[in-house]
Design an enzyme around this catalytic site. Structure first.
Site, PDB file in Angstrom:
ATOM      1  N   GLU A 145     -56.538  39.597  52.850  1.00 15.96           N
ATOM      2  CA  GLU A 145     -55.773  40.117  53.996  1.00 15.96           C
ATOM      3  C   GLU A 145     -55.813  39.170  55.195  1.00 15.96           C
ATOM      4  OE1 GLU A 145     -57.045  44.117  54.849  1.00 15.96           O
ATOM      5  OE2 GLU A 145     -56.843  44.747  52.761  1.00 15.96           O
ATOM      6  N   GLU A 156     -55.350  46.391  46.471  1.00 11.06           N
ATOM      7  CA  GLU A 156     -55.931  47.554  47.148  1.00 11.06           C
ATOM      8  C   GLU A 156     -54.811  48.548  47.411  1.00 11.06           C
ATOM      9  OE1 GLU A 156     -58.161  47.020  50.762  1.00 11.06           O
ATOM     10  OE2 GLU A 156     -59.196  45.235  49.998  1.00 11.06           O
TER      11      GLU A 156
END
Length: 349
Positions: free
Chosen positions: A177, A269
């Protein structure tokens, strides 16, 4: 194969030419099932890990992909008393027939702010909780900051070697991320991040000879992409609103655009789970999903057995996923320790 399915034809070659048999067998399996099935996955909690048993209680099955985290092996956490058993849990999941993926919430090596309640050392992977400057570190290889990066990487290499020695191939998803900037490794933009990615790849693959890794990049934007030569799989993290079962076809197509090569795309995720029928209808066939832990799975309770939480994914939807012919659980996996090696490999590799 028609044009809409051609995107799922991926050659089972890993970026590390010295990848071991375990990693090559796992990659061959992932390429074989990609576009045909989605593996169901689950991240375990940091301090409490009831997720697998709750899912088994509600569905009769275990997730195929187990998600683990090296967070509490970070030196700046260990020196403050943190302990971790994710390596042992991952080895057990593999020996029980599952697939292992690891991320690393890398606590900054130094300069933790330690201001309660939300800028403590325990949240030292967040930009808000540290003044550690990744740009300075990567621009000054003679500095203490750079030396500490190496120290930390070497500490995690110890755990990866334990997995290697146990025969566990790892879907390795570091520096995740990055584009968001909320983690210190992404706080200074793409340039130092990319330098850190290549340092991490070289240190683990060349210096430590960790050949059990399948490299999953999760930077989330094209200008953060480190290049096809160090990326095996592209991961995307998505947290939609509660009970929103969209397949995220737009994010899937965006991930395809990060490279001109055919790469496996995974939902690395998720909070709310996507609907498998909609995934097929919209041709967004993620290789696996990995639901985050805690409240995405169960209600907090003082009782030993926690109740499943329907806050994000209703129980009927969860059971639909675990029973759907498109999805695979741990019970559906072949023996990955003996799965065929890729047919495209040169003789004698």
């Amino acid at each position: 194969m028609n044009e809409t399915m051609d995107r799922y034809r991926v050659e089972p070659r890993l970026v590390n030419p010295q990848a071991d048999e375990g990693a090559r067998r796992l990659m061959a399996y992932l390429c074989d099932m990609y576009g045909k099935h989605m593996l169901l996955g689950q991240q375990i909690g940091v301090m409490s890990t009831p997720e697998f048993e709750i899912l088994h209680r509600e569905t009769g099955k275990y997730p195929a992909v187990g998600g683990f985290d090296f967070m509490n092996y970070s030196p700046s956490r260990v020196e403050r008393g943190s302990v971790c058993e994710d390596t042992e849990l991952a080895i057990r999941h593999w020996n029980e027939g599952g697939i292992v993926t690891f991320c690393w919430h890398w606590n900054a090596p130094k300069d933790l702010i330690d201001l309660p309640p939300d800028r403590t050392w325990g949240s030292g992977f967040y930009t808000k909780a540290t003044t550690f400057d990744v740009d300075y570190a990567m621009s000054h290889p003679e500095s203490e900051e750079y030396r500490l990066l190496i120290r930390d990487i070497d500490c995690i290499a110890v755990q990866l070697k334990r997995l290697r020695d146990a025969g566990v191939p790892v879907l390795w998803r570091p520096l995740h991320e990055a584009r968001g900037g909320w983690f210190w490794w992404g706080a200074k933009g793409p340039k130092p991040y990319l330098a850190l990615w290549h340092l991490l790849y070289e240190r683990l693959t060349v210096y430590h000879q960790l050949n059990n890794l399948i490299w999953v990049w999760n930077g989330e934007q094209a200008d953060w992409y480190p290049g096809d030569e160090t990326v095996d799989i592209i991961g995307v993290d998505i947290y939609p609103p509660a009970r929103d079962y969209t397949p995220h076809a737009d994010r899937f197509r965006e991930a395809l655009s990060f490279t001109a090569m055919n790469k496996i795309i995974a939902l690395s995720e998720n909070g709310t789970l996507p609907d498998p029928d909609r995934m097929l209808a919209e041709n967004a066939r993620w290789a696996w999903c990995c639901t985050w832990y805690g409240s995405f799975v169960y209600k907090q309770s003082e009782r030993k057995e926690h109740d499943y939480s329907e806050e994000f994914t209703e129980l009927a939807q969860l059971r639909k996923l675990y029973e759907h012919p498109y999805t695979l659980t741990r019970e559906d996996l072949p023996d990955l320790k003996t799965y065929r090696l890729p047919e495209t490999e040169e003789p004698g590799r």
